[in-house]
Scaffold this active site. Structure first.
Site, PDB file in Angstrom:
ATOM      1  CG  ASP A 137      -0.319  -0.219   2.519  1.00 26.48           C
ATOM      2  OD1 ASP A 137       0.920  -0.143   2.589  1.00 26.48           O
ATOM      3  OD2 ASP A 137      -1.048  -0.467   3.507  1.00 26.48           O
ATOM      4  N   GLY A 188       2.359   2.103  -2.427  1.00 23.74           N
ATOM      5  CA  GLY A 188       2.073   2.602  -3.768  1.00 23.74           C
ATOM      6  C   GLY A 188       0.915   3.581  -3.810  1.00 23.74           C
ATOM      7  CD  GLU A 192       1.099  -6.692  -8.108  1.00 24.96           C
ATOM      8  OE1 GLU A 192       0.419  -6.659  -7.054  1.00 24.96           O
ATOM      9  OE2 GLU A 192       2.147  -7.336  -8.222  1.00 24.96           O
ATOM     10  CB  CYS A 228       1.104  -9.872  -5.767  1.00 21.46           C
ATOM     11  SG  CYS A 228       2.177  -8.662  -4.980  1.00 21.46           S
ATOM     12  NE  ARG A 276       4.885  -9.780 -13.106  1.00 24.84           N
ATOM     13  CZ  ARG A 276       6.031 -10.075 -13.706  1.00 24.84           C
ATOM     14  NH1 ARG A 276       6.580 -11.261 -13.503  1.00 24.84           N
ATOM     15  NH2 ARG A 276       6.640  -9.207 -14.483  1.00 24.84           N
TER      16      ARG A 276
END
Length: 498
Positions: free
Chosen positions: A249, A251, A266, A300, A453
């Protein structure tokens, strides 16, 4: 025998402290200070990196701005050639970089090597894709719009943004650095890399591979230090023209301060796994274990919550428990399946979620066990929405199971999350899978497989608090460029000739 900081990498080490990289040189910070990197397994200081000053960041930015102008004028095929060379050097020196990943972030040895090789492949593919994408332009003629004659030709091409600030996370410090470095450079940008503290030494070794490949002086910088000293200074620096960030977070705070700077972010997920009654239960259980517990759940795209129809829940939980019992728990050097989580604070956070679930009546399928940063795999059954772990991202080897009575109930829980990175559905009914996929508010939905991913050229994006923009090689190249148009004005419509 230790491989990091030896051989061709000897120049990046100053005594016991790794240097930072700026203006084509490995340097020792004028601060005289360093930042300790603690080995998650031993919980002792493993490495030290420079604590760069704001003035050193300024100088790196100035050098990047100068180098970028010349790099943007470098023929595209030459840019690609240097990237291919860097990729080859990176793969050649996979062993010392993998060693850093083992010691800095407790990544299992085999996975550490795979990450470095994958990063090299990513850089090479980026060079190839960049030549194709950036080598094409677009021509639009004016008479395609009502009321116009063909007297204007618009030629559009992609040009670099300038200086890209790349901030990768601890869990994939090589691969997610490569996914930012490659697109930035092939597009004609300069790059300033701020690696995570845990993973910084692996990143410094990686940057040295790019140095050895012969990139121009100043084009690439790698600055290390405390976020409190240079974090905001970097993200708010007027010399930054683009920010590519992968992490938590933090980001969100960066996005609020970035102003007009293009962002690629992301920021995590609470990836839901919805299991329907007609699913292949062996496939489901294998993917829950792989998706939820690979690299101790520190991904993630890990499965973060299982939403399973009540009628098959007992059978799936039994199969998952049988597989969890076979996982090897221990140090990363032994290629263990479950290794220590990255920091003591991470382990404490995970334990807090576990204790909250215990107090509120969750069923513990295994005994909760922790030694230092090492947490044994734990499946929590009969989790309810009032438990923190139903919503919060543990980033550890603990997985909640919520029993549902309808597909709609599962979709509702998925969409009630503030995250929206990925999700997955297990069913034999492809029509139903597509309908559920369309209803799930996530950037990607996997059908009959755990979230993931990659491959690295696939689009990768999150909705809501999971991110801004889209990644993947093509998307990243496009994001790190802007469109430049040149309009040719003719004295008379061109179709009057001939």
């Amino acid at each position: 025998m230790a491989l990091a900081g030896t051989g061709v990498f000897a120049e990046i080490l100053d005594g016991e402290v790794y240097r930072y990289y700026a203006d084509g040189e490995w340097r020792t910070s004028a601060s005289g200070k360093s930042v300790a990197i603690v080995n998650p397994t031993t919980r002792k200081t493993q490495y030290r990196v420079q604590a760069c000053t704001q003035e050193e960041v300024n100088k790196a930015m100035d050098a990047a701005k100068v180098a970028q102008k010349a790099w943007a004028r470098t023929p595209l095929w030459k840019r690609a050639d240097v990237l291919h060379k860097a990729a080859a050097i990176l793969k050649e020196h996979k062993a010392p970089i993998a060693e850093c990943l083992v010691k800095e972030i407790a990544k299992p040895a085999k996975d550490a090597v795979s990450e470095v090789v994958r990063s090299g492949d990513l850089v090479s593919y980026t060079a190839e894709e960049g030549v194709r994408i950036l080598g094409e332009g677009k021509l639009v003629v004016s008479d395609s719009f009502p009321g116009n004659e063909r007297n204007k030709y618009c030629l559009s091409s992609k040009i670099p943004l300038g200086v890209v600030l790349a901030i990768p996370p601890f869990n994939y410090p090589a691969n997610l650095a490569g996914s930012k470095i490659g697109p930035a450079l092939i597009a004609g940008n300069a790059l300033v890399l701020k690696p995570p503290t845990q993973g910084a030494v692996a990143a410094l070794h990686m940057v040295h591979c790019f140095h050895l490949a012969g990139f121009p002086k100043g084009l690439i910088s790698c600055v290390t230090g405390k976020g409190s000293e240079i974090g905001d200074f970097l993200t708010m620096h007027p010399g930054v023209n683009c920010i590519s960030f992968t992490g938590g977070d933090t980001g969100i705070a960066i996005s609020k301060k970035a102003g007009m700077v293009p962002l690629q972010m992301e920021l995590g997920g609470k990836d839901a796994c919805i299991v329907l009654e007609d699913a292949d239960l062996d496939l489901v259980s294998a993917n829950i274990v792989k998706g939820g517990f690979s690299y101790s759940g520190q991904r993630c795209t890990a499965v973060k919550v299982v939403l399973i129809m009540e009628s098959i829940a007992d059978a799936v939980v039994q199969k998952v428990n049988a597989k969890l019992a076979k996982l090897k728990v221990g140090p990363p050097e032994d290629d263990s399946d479950i290794t220590p989580v990255v920091t003591e604070s991470s382990a404490n956070f995970i334990e807090g979620l576990v204790m909250d679930a215990k107090e509120k009546g969750a069923t513990f399928c295994q005994e909760y066990r922790r030694e230092g940063n090492l947490i044994w795999p734990l499946l929590l059954d009969h989790v309810r929405p009032d438990m923190r772990i139903a919503w919060e991202e543990p980033f550890g080897p603990v997985l909640p199971v919520i029993r549902i009575n309808s597909v709609e109930e599962g979709i509702h829980h998925c969409n009630a999350s503030n995250f929206g990175l990925q999700g997955c559905i297990f069913t034999r009914d492809i029509n139903k899978a597509i309908l559920i996929s369309d209803a799930m508010e996530t950037g990607t939905v996997q059908i009959n497989s755990a979230p993931a991913r990659g491959p690295d050229h696939f689009s990768f994006q999150g909705l809501k608090d999971s991110g801004i923009g889209s990644q993947g090689i093509t998307n990243s190249i496009n994001m790190m460029t802007k469109v430049k148009s040149t309009v040719i004005n003719l004295p008379s419509p061109s179709y009057t000739m001939g």
